[in-house]
Design an enzyme around this catalytic site. Structure first.
Site, PDB file in Angstrom:
ATOM      1  N   ASP A   1       4.157  -7.183  13.243  1.00 53.35           N
ATOM      2  CA  ASP A   1       4.671  -7.122  14.605  1.00 53.35           C
ATOM      3  C   ASP A   1       3.502  -6.778  15.517  1.00 53.35           C
ATOM      4  O   ASP A   1       2.594  -6.048  15.118  1.00 53.35           O
ATOM      5  CB  ASP A   1       5.758  -6.049  14.720  1.00 53.35           C
ATOM      6  CG  ASP A   1       7.056  -6.457  14.035  1.00 53.35           C
ATOM      7  OD1 ASP A   1       7.338  -7.662  13.954  1.00 53.35           O
ATOM      8  OD2 ASP A   1       7.793  -5.555  13.599  1.00 53.35           O
TER       9      ASP A   1
ATOM     10  N   ASP B   1      10.702 -12.931  15.988  1.00 55.48           N
ATOM     11  CA  ASP B   1      11.766 -12.086  16.532  1.00 55.48           C
ATOM     12  C   ASP B   1      12.219 -12.610  17.893  1.00 55.48           C
ATOM     13  O   ASP B   1      13.421 -12.650  18.189  1.00 55.48           O
ATOM     14  CB  ASP B   1      11.283 -10.642  16.700  1.00 55.48           C
ATOM     15  CG  ASP B   1      10.891  -9.977  15.388  1.00 55.48           C
ATOM     16  OD1 ASP B   1      11.414 -10.359  14.331  1.00 55.48           O
ATOM     17  OD2 ASP B   1      10.032  -9.073  15.433  1.00 55.48           O
TER      18      ASP B   1
END
Length: 181
Positions: free
Chosen positions: A126, A148
Protein backbone atom coordinates in the site's frame (compact mmCIF):
# COMPACT_ATOMS: atom_id res chain seq x y z
CA UNK A 1 -17.11 -11.93 -32.90
CA UNK A 2 -20.79 -11.37 -32.16
CA UNK A 3 -21.95 -8.21 -30.39
CA UNK A 4 -22.99 -10.01 -27.18
CA UNK A 5 -19.60 -11.69 -26.74
CA UNK A 6 -17.78 -8.45 -27.60
CA UNK A 7 -19.77 -6.61 -24.90
CA UNK A 8 -18.50 -9.18 -22.40
CA UNK A 9 -14.88 -9.36 -23.61
CA UNK A 10 -14.14 -5.63 -24.02
CA UNK A 11 -14.54 -4.73 -20.29
CA UNK A 12 -11.86 -7.28 -19.46
CA UNK A 13 -9.41 -4.66 -20.74
CA UNK A 14 -10.25 -2.60 -17.65
CA UNK A 15 -9.32 -5.52 -15.39
CA UNK A 16 -6.02 -5.90 -17.25
CA UNK A 17 -5.27 -2.16 -17.09
CA UNK A 18 -6.00 -2.08 -13.34
CA UNK A 19 -3.72 -5.09 -12.72
CA UNK A 20 -0.89 -3.63 -14.82
CA UNK A 21 -1.10 -0.14 -13.27
CA UNK A 22 -1.38 -1.63 -9.79
CA UNK A 23 1.66 -3.87 -10.20
CA UNK A 24 3.78 -1.19 -11.90
CA UNK A 25 3.06 1.37 -9.17
CA UNK A 26 3.78 -1.19 -6.44
CA UNK A 27 7.04 -2.20 -8.14
CA UNK A 28 8.12 1.45 -8.29
CA UNK A 29 7.27 1.99 -4.62
CA UNK A 30 9.13 -1.16 -3.53
CA UNK A 31 12.15 -0.24 -5.66
CA UNK A 32 12.42 3.45 -4.69
CA UNK A 33 10.91 3.92 -1.22
CA UNK A 34 12.24 2.03 1.80
CA UNK A 35 9.59 0.14 3.77
CA UNK A 36 7.66 2.30 6.27
CA UNK A 37 9.06 5.60 4.99
CA UNK A 38 7.56 8.57 3.14
CA UNK A 39 8.79 8.90 -0.44
CA UNK A 40 7.14 12.21 -1.28
CA UNK A 41 4.16 14.34 -0.37
CA UNK A 42 1.84 16.74 -2.14
CA UNK A 43 -0.18 19.75 -0.99
CA UNK A 44 1.72 19.92 2.27
CA UNK A 45 1.08 16.54 3.81
CA UNK A 46 -2.42 16.06 2.34
CA UNK A 47 -1.29 13.21 0.06
CA UNK A 48 1.80 11.18 0.81
CA UNK A 49 3.38 8.35 -1.14
CA UNK A 50 4.68 5.92 1.45
CA UNK A 51 5.72 2.27 1.44
CA UNK A 52 3.62 0.09 3.73
CA UNK A 53 3.20 -3.70 3.77
CA UNK A 54 -0.25 -4.96 4.74
CA UNK A 55 -0.62 -8.64 5.67
CA UNK A 56 -4.30 -8.14 6.54
CA UNK A 57 -7.18 -6.90 4.43
CA UNK A 58 -8.96 -3.54 4.46
CA UNK A 59 -7.80 -1.36 7.35
CA UNK A 60 -5.24 -4.11 8.22
CA UNK A 61 -7.97 -6.38 9.61
CA UNK A 62 -6.46 -9.80 10.36
CA UNK A 63 -2.84 -8.66 10.14
CA UNK A 64 -2.08 -10.36 13.47
CA UNK A 65 -3.73 -13.68 12.53
CA UNK A 66 -1.68 -16.78 11.81
CA UNK A 67 -0.08 -17.16 8.39
CA UNK A 68 -2.31 -20.19 7.64
CA UNK A 69 -5.52 -18.32 8.50
CA UNK A 70 -4.49 -15.28 6.47
CA UNK A 71 -3.52 -17.40 3.44
CA UNK A 72 -6.84 -19.25 3.52
CA UNK A 73 -9.14 -16.33 4.29
CA UNK A 74 -7.39 -13.61 2.31
CA UNK A 75 -6.03 -15.57 -0.66
CA UNK A 76 -7.88 -18.79 -1.42
CA UNK A 77 -11.42 -17.68 -0.63
CA UNK A 78 -11.10 -14.41 -2.64
CA UNK A 79 -9.63 -16.36 -5.55
CA UNK A 80 -12.63 -18.72 -5.50
CA UNK A 81 -15.04 -15.77 -5.24
CA UNK A 82 -13.38 -14.02 -8.20
CA UNK A 83 -13.66 -17.25 -10.19
CA UNK A 84 -17.38 -17.46 -9.40
CA UNK A 85 -17.88 -13.77 -10.28
CA UNK A 86 -16.19 -14.30 -13.66
CA UNK A 87 -18.33 -17.39 -14.36
CA UNK A 88 -21.51 -15.48 -13.51
CA UNK A 89 -20.26 -12.50 -15.52
CA UNK A 90 -20.09 -14.58 -18.70
CA UNK A 91 -23.42 -16.34 -18.12
CA UNK A 92 -25.44 -13.21 -17.38
CA UNK A 93 -26.90 -11.38 -20.38
CA UNK A 94 -28.89 -8.70 -18.56
CA UNK A 95 -26.20 -6.48 -17.06
CA UNK A 96 -25.74 -3.01 -18.46
CA UNK A 97 -22.52 -1.81 -20.03
CA UNK A 98 -21.66 0.16 -16.86
CA UNK A 99 -22.30 -2.89 -14.69
CA UNK A 100 -20.00 -5.04 -16.85
CA UNK A 101 -17.19 -2.48 -16.76
CA UNK A 102 -17.64 -2.00 -13.01
CA UNK A 103 -17.49 -5.74 -12.34
CA UNK A 104 -14.28 -6.04 -14.33
CA UNK A 105 -12.76 -3.07 -12.46
CA UNK A 106 -13.52 -4.88 -9.20
CA UNK A 107 -12.08 -8.13 -10.57
CA UNK A 108 -8.91 -6.32 -11.70
CA UNK A 109 -8.47 -4.74 -8.27
CA UNK A 110 -9.07 -8.03 -6.53
CA UNK A 111 -6.56 -9.82 -8.72
CA UNK A 112 -4.01 -7.02 -8.28
CA UNK A 113 -4.03 -7.50 -4.53
CA UNK A 114 -4.13 -11.30 -4.82
CA UNK A 115 -0.92 -11.17 -6.87
CA UNK A 116 0.72 -9.49 -3.87
CA UNK A 117 -0.73 -12.03 -1.45
CA UNK A 118 0.61 -14.94 -3.49
CA UNK A 119 3.98 -13.49 -4.53
CA UNK A 120 5.05 -10.95 -1.88
CA UNK A 121 6.01 -12.43 1.46
CA UNK A 122 5.62 -9.03 3.14
CA UNK A 123 1.96 -8.78 2.04
CA UNK A 124 0.07 -6.28 -0.07
CA UNK A 125 1.98 -3.10 -0.93
CA UNK A 126 0.00 0.00 0.00
CA UNK A 127 1.34 3.47 -0.74
CA UNK A 128 -1.34 6.17 -1.08
CA UNK A 129 -1.76 7.99 2.24
CA UNK A 130 -4.36 10.76 2.52
CA UNK A 131 -4.96 13.20 5.37
CA UNK A 132 -8.47 12.77 6.77
CA UNK A 133 -8.57 15.68 9.25
CA UNK A 134 -9.96 13.68 12.16
CA UNK A 135 -13.13 12.57 10.35
CA UNK A 136 -14.43 9.31 11.85
CA UNK A 137 -11.61 9.62 14.38
CA UNK A 138 -8.97 9.18 11.67
CA UNK A 139 -6.19 11.70 11.22
CA UNK A 140 -5.18 9.84 8.04
CA UNK A 141 -7.22 7.42 5.92
CA UNK A 142 -5.75 3.89 5.96
CA UNK A 143 -3.07 3.61 3.30
CA UNK A 144 -4.25 2.05 0.01
CA UNK A 145 -3.16 1.29 -3.56
CA UNK A 146 -4.41 1.35 -7.17
CA UNK A 147 -6.19 -2.02 -6.78
CA UNK A 148 -8.03 -0.82 -3.68
CA UNK A 149 -9.07 2.34 -5.51
CA UNK A 150 -10.45 0.34 -8.43
CA UNK A 151 -12.45 -1.92 -6.11
CA UNK A 152 -13.97 1.02 -4.23
CA UNK A 153 -14.73 3.25 -7.24
CA UNK A 154 -16.08 0.42 -9.38
CA UNK A 155 -17.98 -1.03 -6.42
CA UNK A 156 -19.72 2.31 -5.86
CA UNK A 157 -20.51 2.61 -9.58
CA UNK A 158 -21.93 -0.91 -9.56
CA UNK A 159 -24.18 -0.24 -6.56
CA UNK A 160 -25.38 3.06 -8.07
CA UNK A 161 -26.08 1.36 -11.41
CA UNK A 162 -28.11 -1.39 -9.70
CA UNK A 163 -30.13 1.26 -7.84
CA UNK A 164 -30.75 3.26 -11.03
CA UNK A 165 -31.69 0.11 -12.94
CA UNK A 166 -34.08 -0.95 -10.17
CA UNK A 167 -35.75 2.47 -10.13
CA UNK A 168 -36.14 2.42 -13.92
CA UNK A 169 -37.62 -1.10 -13.87
CA UNK A 170 -39.99 -0.13 -11.07
CA UNK A 171 -41.19 2.94 -13.00
CA UNK A 172 -41.59 0.89 -16.18
CA UNK A 173 -43.62 -1.75 -14.32
CA UNK A 174 -45.78 0.97 -12.76
CA UNK A 175 -46.41 2.57 -16.16
CA UNK A 176 -47.31 -0.82 -17.65
CA UNK A 177 -49.75 -1.50 -14.82
CA UNK A 178 -51.35 1.94 -15.22
CA UNK A 179 -51.76 1.41 -18.98
CA UNK A 180 -53.36 -1.99 -18.44
CA UNK A 181 -55.83 -0.60 -15.90
Amino acid sequence: MNKELKSKILPITLAVVVIVLDQITKMLVVRHIPLYTIGTQFFGDFIRIIHVANTGVAFSVGASWSETARRFLFSLIPLIVIGIVIAIYFRNNTWTKLQRWSIMGIVGGGLGNLIDRFFRAEGVVDFIDVKFYGLFGLERWPTFNVADSAVVVCGLLLVISFIVTSIRESKAAKNTNEQEA
